[in-house]
Motif scaffolding. Structure first.
Motif, short mmCIF file in Angstrom:
data_model
loop_
_atom_site.label_atom_id
_atom_site.label_comp_id
_atom_site.label_asym_id
_atom_site.label_seq_id
_atom_site.Cartn_x
_atom_site.Cartn_y
_atom_site.Cartn_z
N GLY A 37 0.80 -1.31 -0.34
CA GLY A 37 0.33 -0.05 0.34
C GLY A 37 0.62 1.20 0.45
N LEU A 257 3.91 -3.35 -9.32
CA LEU A 257 3.07 -2.62 -8.34
C LEU A 257 3.26 -1.24 -8.59
N SER A 264 -6.87 3.54 -6.72
CA SER A 264 -6.47 2.35 -6.85
C SER A 264 -7.06 1.75 -8.50
N PHE A 266 -5.92 -1.16 -12.00
CA PHE A 266 -5.02 -1.88 -12.40
C PHE A 266 -4.86 -1.58 -14.32
N PHE A 281 -0.81 -3.20 -10.92
CA PHE A 281 -1.57 -2.98 -10.23
C PHE A 281 -1.15 -1.54 -9.52
N SER A 283 -2.28 0.48 -6.39
CA SER A 283 -3.08 0.37 -5.52
C SER A 283 -2.36 2.03 -4.05
N SER A 310 -7.89 1.43 0.60
CA SER A 310 -7.59 -0.12 0.83
C SER A 310 -6.05 0.13 0.69
N GLY A 312 -3.46 -2.86 -1.23
CA GLY A 312 -3.27 -4.48 -2.22
C GLY A 312 -2.95 -5.45 -1.61
N MET A 325 -4.99 -10.96 -7.83
CA MET A 325 -4.89 -9.41 -7.20
C MET A 325 -6.19 -8.98 -6.65
N GLU A 326 -5.96 -8.47 -5.41
CA GLU A 326 -7.24 -8.16 -4.82
C GLU A 326 -7.12 -6.56 -4.27
N MET A 327 -7.99 -5.89 -4.16
CA MET A 327 -8.11 -4.11 -3.36
C MET A 327 -9.13 -4.53 -2.64
N GLU A 337 -11.03 -6.43 -8.35
CA GLU A 337 -9.98 -8.17 -8.14
C GLU A 337 -9.94 -8.11 -9.77
#
Length: 342
Positions: A37, A257, A264, A266, A281, A283, A310, A312, A325-327, A337
């Motif tokens: 993050g 990243l 955030s 993608f 990604f 975040s 959020s 990552g 990959m998720e927030m 996601e």
């Protein structure tokens, strides 16, 4: 919203009770988990640390703006770092996972700062102290905070390559137009983000990598290049150089990243002669976000922008070579996601 690029069976993370000091990390359901993050104001409450802990990552990566300390006063910056260091939630993070990372402009000491910042050496020492970098570590004698670390697992290695996009960065070209954009791209070939020594180091890290996954951490976005703020896109020659290096190195499954933007998202690009899409990604942020966001152009965006606070999360499946990959927002909610197979 969830964007699915390559569907695979969901695996609940239960990362083993493994000390971060051990050289080999156990896997649960084949996953190695990383949380990261950026944009964290030390004077504001971070409501996400308990959610980070709930996902039991092996590693926490600071993506930059780890504190906000726009100052040339060493005492003030040290005080700001100490305020963050001793927060209860962050103290728990330090107990349970390895911590690595980079800085961005607000913990570098000046907004949009680059190579000409007068306090960069002092700021580097304070950053390394905050990160508990040993006195004998090469970063204590080199210029810049770039670093690489390989995490060994029972099914392969994960290499995290942390870039410094501040210490060597050439001046930006100010945008004199009335479109609200702060910067415009430099002429191709003019200026650098990483500097000669760091570029040589990065080439060595990628060319020699045998890791199953290679994670490159950049404090600023690599792909999104139309918003007019800081981005690799302000240095088109550097972007081309990075893509060429990733292709020629043969390094496997490179994922990028980034942070900085207070949103955030993608981003993804297909590069010729690279067998998989390159994903950036982003975040941002942990304690504050761009709440007034109303849209901006990003030709590489996949899915929707998230403006909630959020962090990552990456779940790297070492056996099946897939990544989720998720927030993650407050309450451990998945805000967005992306899944990708390699």
């Amino acid at each position: 919203m969830r964007v699915i690029l390559c569907v695979f069976g969901a695996a609940l993370l239960c990362f083993g009770c493994k000390s971060v000091k051990n050289s080999t990390y156990a896997l649960s359901e084949g996953n190695f988990v990383i949380a990261f993050g950026s944009c964290n104001k030390q004077g504001e409450q971070n409501l996400l640390w308990d959610d980070v802990l709930a996902n039991k990552p092996a590693v926490w990566i600071w993506g930059g703006d780890n504190i906000y300390s726009d100052t040339d006063n060493v005492r003030e910056m040290r005080k700001d770092y100490e305020e963050q260091r001793y927060q209860d939630g962050y103290k728990e993070i330090k107990k349970h996972m390895d911590i690595i990372g980079t800085w961005d402009d607000h913990d570098y000491g000046v907004n949009d700062g680059g190579a000409d910042w007068k306090m960069k050496k002092e700021a580097q020492e304070l950053f390394l102290n905050f990160m508990d970098v040993p006195k004998h570590d090469p970063r204590r004698s080199q210029e810049g905070v770039y670093n690489a670390k390989t995490y060994h697992t029972t099914a392969g290695d994960v290499k995290v390559i942390v870039l410094d996009t501040r210490y060597f960065r050439s001046p930006l070209t100010k945008n004199l137009g009335d479109d609200g954009k702060r910067f415009m791209p430099n002429p191709k070939g003019v200026g650098t983000i990483l500097g000669e020594k760091q570029w040589a180091w990065l080439a060595n890290e990628l060319n020699g990598s045998t890791a199953t996954f290679n994670i490159i951490v950049s404090s600023i976005q690599v792909l999104s290049n139309k918003h007019g703020f800081e981005t690799w896109g302000n240095f088109p020659g550097e972007v081309e150089k990075l893509f060429t290096l990733i292709k020629s190195s043969g390094a496997q499954r490179v994922i990028m990243l980034s942070g900085d933007r207070h949103i955030s998202e993608f981003s993804q690009i297909n590069i010729s002669d690279l067998s998989y899409p390159l994903i950036d990604f982003t975040s941002s942020g942990l304690t504050h976000t761009y709440e007034a966001y109303s849209g901006e152009e990003n030709p590489y965006r996949v899915g929707e922008v998230v403006i909630q606070k959020s962090f990552g999360l990456l779940k790297l499946n070492m056996k099946n070579h897939r990544v989720t990959m998720e927030m993650i927002g407050n309450g451990n909610r998945v805000l967005n996601e992306l899944e990708q197979g390699y």
